[in-house]
Design a protein around this motif. Structure first.
Motif, PDB file in Angstrom:
ATOM      1  N   THR A  99      60.068 -90.417 -17.790  1.00 50.72           N
ATOM      2  CA  THR A  99      60.228 -90.728 -16.370  1.00 50.72           C
ATOM      3  C   THR A  99      60.653 -92.186 -16.211  1.00 50.72           C
ATOM      4  O   THR A  99      60.445 -93.011 -17.098  1.00 50.72           O
ATOM      5  CB  THR A  99      58.926 -90.505 -15.602  1.00 50.72           C
ATOM      6  OG1 THR A  99      57.940 -91.453 -16.059  1.00 50.72           O
ATOM      7  CG2 THR A  99      58.404 -89.087 -15.801  1.00 50.72           C
ATOM      8  N   GLN A 100      61.206 -92.477 -15.061  1.00 47.26           N
ATOM      9  CA  GLN A 100      61.629 -93.851 -14.797  1.00 47.26           C
ATOM     10  C   GLN A 100      60.433 -94.797 -14.795  1.00 47.26           C
ATOM     11  O   GLN A 100      60.510 -95.919 -15.308  1.00 47.26           O
ATOM     12  CB  GLN A 100      62.367 -93.933 -13.460  1.00 47.26           C
ATOM     13  CG  GLN A 100      62.937 -95.319 -13.169  1.00 47.26           C
ATOM     14  CD  GLN A 100      63.789 -95.325 -11.925  1.00 47.26           C
ATOM     15  OE1 GLN A 100      63.653 -94.478 -11.047  1.00 47.26           O
ATOM     16  NE2 GLN A 100      64.705 -96.274 -11.830  1.00 47.26           N
ATOM     17  N   GLN A 101      59.318 -94.352 -14.261  1.00 47.66           N
ATOM     18  CA  GLN A 101      58.132 -95.202 -14.206  1.00 47.66           C
ATOM     19  C   GLN A 101      57.626 -95.546 -15.603  1.00 47.66           C
ATOM     20  O   GLN A 101      57.176 -96.667 -15.850  1.00 47.66           O
ATOM     21  CB  GLN A 101      57.019 -94.513 -13.402  1.00 47.66           C
ATOM     22  CG  GLN A 101      55.779 -95.369 -13.190  1.00 47.66           C
ATOM     23  CD  GLN A 101      56.075 -96.688 -12.495  1.00 47.66           C
ATOM     24  OE1 GLN A 101      56.950 -96.764 -11.637  1.00 47.66           O
ATOM     25  NE2 GLN A 101      55.359 -97.730 -12.880  1.00 47.66           N
ATOM     26  N   GLN A 102      57.718 -94.594 -16.531  1.00 44.07           N
ATOM     27  CA  GLN A 102      57.293 -94.862 -17.904  1.00 44.07           C
ATOM     28  C   GLN A 102      58.140 -95.957 -18.529  1.00 44.07           C
ATOM     29  O   GLN A 102      57.628 -96.845 -19.220  1.00 44.07           O
ATOM     30  CB  GLN A 102      57.385 -93.574 -18.739  1.00 44.07           C
ATOM     31  CG  GLN A 102      56.285 -92.566 -18.457  1.00 44.07           C
ATOM     32  CD  GLN A 102      56.490 -91.295 -19.252  1.00 44.07           C
ATOM     33  OE1 GLN A 102      57.469 -90.569 -19.069  1.00 44.07           O
ATOM     34  NE2 GLN A 102      55.571 -91.021 -20.170  1.00 44.07           N
ATOM     35  N   LEU A 103      59.439 -95.914 -18.269  1.00 43.93           N
ATOM     36  CA  LEU A 103      60.324 -96.940 -18.811  1.00 43.93           C
ATOM     37  C   LEU A 103      60.090 -98.284 -18.133  1.00 43.93           C
ATOM     38  O   LEU A 103      60.130 -99.336 -18.778  1.00 43.93           O
ATOM     39  CB  LEU A 103      61.784 -96.514 -18.640  1.00 43.93           C
ATOM     40  CG  LEU A 103      62.235 -95.316 -19.488  1.00 43.93           C
ATOM     41  CD1 LEU A 103      63.667 -94.938 -19.161  1.00 43.93           C
ATOM     42  CD2 LEU A 103      62.091 -95.630 -20.977  1.00 43.93           C
ATOM     43  N   VAL A 104      59.826 -98.273 -16.840  1.00 42.50           N
ATOM     44  CA  VAL A 104      59.523 -99.513 -16.126  1.00 42.50           C
ATOM     45  C   VAL A 104      58.286-100.176 -16.717  1.00 42.50           C
ATOM     46  O   VAL A 104      58.264-101.375 -16.998  1.00 42.50           O
ATOM     47  CB  VAL A 104      59.319 -99.245 -14.619  1.00 42.50           C
ATOM     48  CG1 VAL A 104      58.724-100.478 -13.936  1.00 42.50           C
ATOM     49  CG2 VAL A 104      60.631 -98.859 -13.955  1.00 42.50           C
ATOM     50  N   GLU A 105      57.234 -99.404 -16.935  1.00 40.31           N
ATOM     51  CA  GLU A 105      55.994 -99.948 -17.489  1.00 40.31           C
ATOM     52  C   GLU A 105      56.212-100.507 -18.895  1.00 40.31           C
ATOM     53  O   GLU A 105      55.562-101.470 -19.303  1.00 40.31           O
ATOM     54  CB  GLU A 105      54.921 -98.855 -17.514  1.00 40.31           C
ATOM     55  CG  GLU A 105      54.469 -98.432 -16.125  1.00 40.31           C
ATOM     56  CD  GLU A 105      53.491 -97.268 -16.158  1.00 40.31           C
ATOM     57  OE1 GLU A 105      53.234 -96.736 -17.271  1.00 40.31           O
ATOM     58  OE2 GLU A 105      52.994 -96.865 -15.090  1.00 40.31           O
TER      59      GLU A 105
END
Length: 282
Positions: A220-226
């Motif tokens: 997910t995009q959030q996983q990459l952001v984190e």
């Protein structure tokens, strides 16, 4: 202090890291200093570590001679990286580097004293900067900045000009190699021709945008952001809705993206799921 590394360059403004294992004068114009530096040669590699073809200069000097630098890195980026990397050992008075054929891949870092230069050589010898282990030694000549401080700049300058004249008569590096006639350029080349199109991903020039490949389809995009926002300068993650195995990550500048690239390249999301991180094509 830096160990025998394999990672990324240090970032200006960031607190000095423990340097993860990861993170090298024009002929027509007088070189600023150290014109008697060892001639640029390709060192022999032993277990991935460059071994100089001639003994390193051990005579103390306030200036450090750096070789085996990555010639593909932009000159201003390289000089800023060197200044930031070396200033942990003392006040950096000057950093000199050139792109001309005789001096490319080399630089000089001037300190106020020999102790700082010696410590930098000891701690940063074979430190990997932009994917190449640096080779450090004392410069063989006084730098301009030191000559001005010592009050003997005019005499220093005369000696430098004499040496420059001698060096200009020497054959250029690689001039003994056979030359080949360049093929005639294609006149029907498309207007959007990209000079980096045929360069392998691993050797693309630095870019503030990273290109991610081999991502899990479930990412997910959030996983990459984190994952990427842990590194300074992070701006955003851009995913491709129709192809979830790739994405782009943008940072404020190339130094910051280089740190994240070096730290996260090969990051595993699971068995046989190692992420590939390279600079994006410009």
């Amino acid at each position: 202090m830096a160990q025998n590394p394999q990672g990324a360059p240090f970032i200006a403004g960031a607190p000095p890291p423990p340097f993860p294992v990861g993170f090298m004068p024009p002929v027509t114009g007088a070189p600023p200093f150290a014109v008697n530096a060892p001639p640029p040669t390709q060192p022999t590699m032993v277990n991935g570590i460059p071994v100089a073809k001639q003994p390193l200069n051990t005579t103390p000097n306030r200036t450090v001679y750096v070789s085996n630098l990555n010639e593909k890195v932009k000159l201003d980026v390289l000089k800023n990286s060197l200044r930031t990397l070396f200033k942990q050992f003392g006040n950096v008075l000057d950093v000199i580097a050139h792109q001309n054929i005789r001096m490319r891949g080399q630089a000089f870092v001037a300190f106020p004293d020999e102790e700082s230069a010696e410590k930098a050589i000891k701690e940063l010898q074979h430190f990997v900067l932009y994917d190449k282990p640096m080779v450090l030694q004392f410069a063989r000549n006084k730098s301009d900045v030191h000559a001005k401080t010592d009050g003997d700049f005019e005499e220093h300058r005369k000696q430098r000009l004499v040496k420059k004249e001698e060096v200009s008569k020497l054959p250029l590096p690689g001039s003994h190699k056979p030359t080949f006639k360049a093929s005639r350029p294609q006149t029907n080349a498309p207007s959007h021709f990209n000079p980096t199109a045929n360069i392998p991903d691993e050797y693309l020039p630095p870019n503030n945008i990273l290109f991610l490949q081999r991502l899990p389809e479930t990412i997910t995009q959030q996983q990459l952001v984190e994952l990427f926002q842990r590194y300074p300068g992070f701006k955003e993650v851009r995913m491709i809705p129709t192809k979830k195995s790739i994405a782009f990550v943008e940072y404020d500048n190339e130094l910051q993206s280089a740190v994240a690239r070096s730290e996260l390249s090969g990051h595993s999301f699971g068995p046989d799921q190692e992420m590939k991180v390279t600079f994006a094509r410009k």
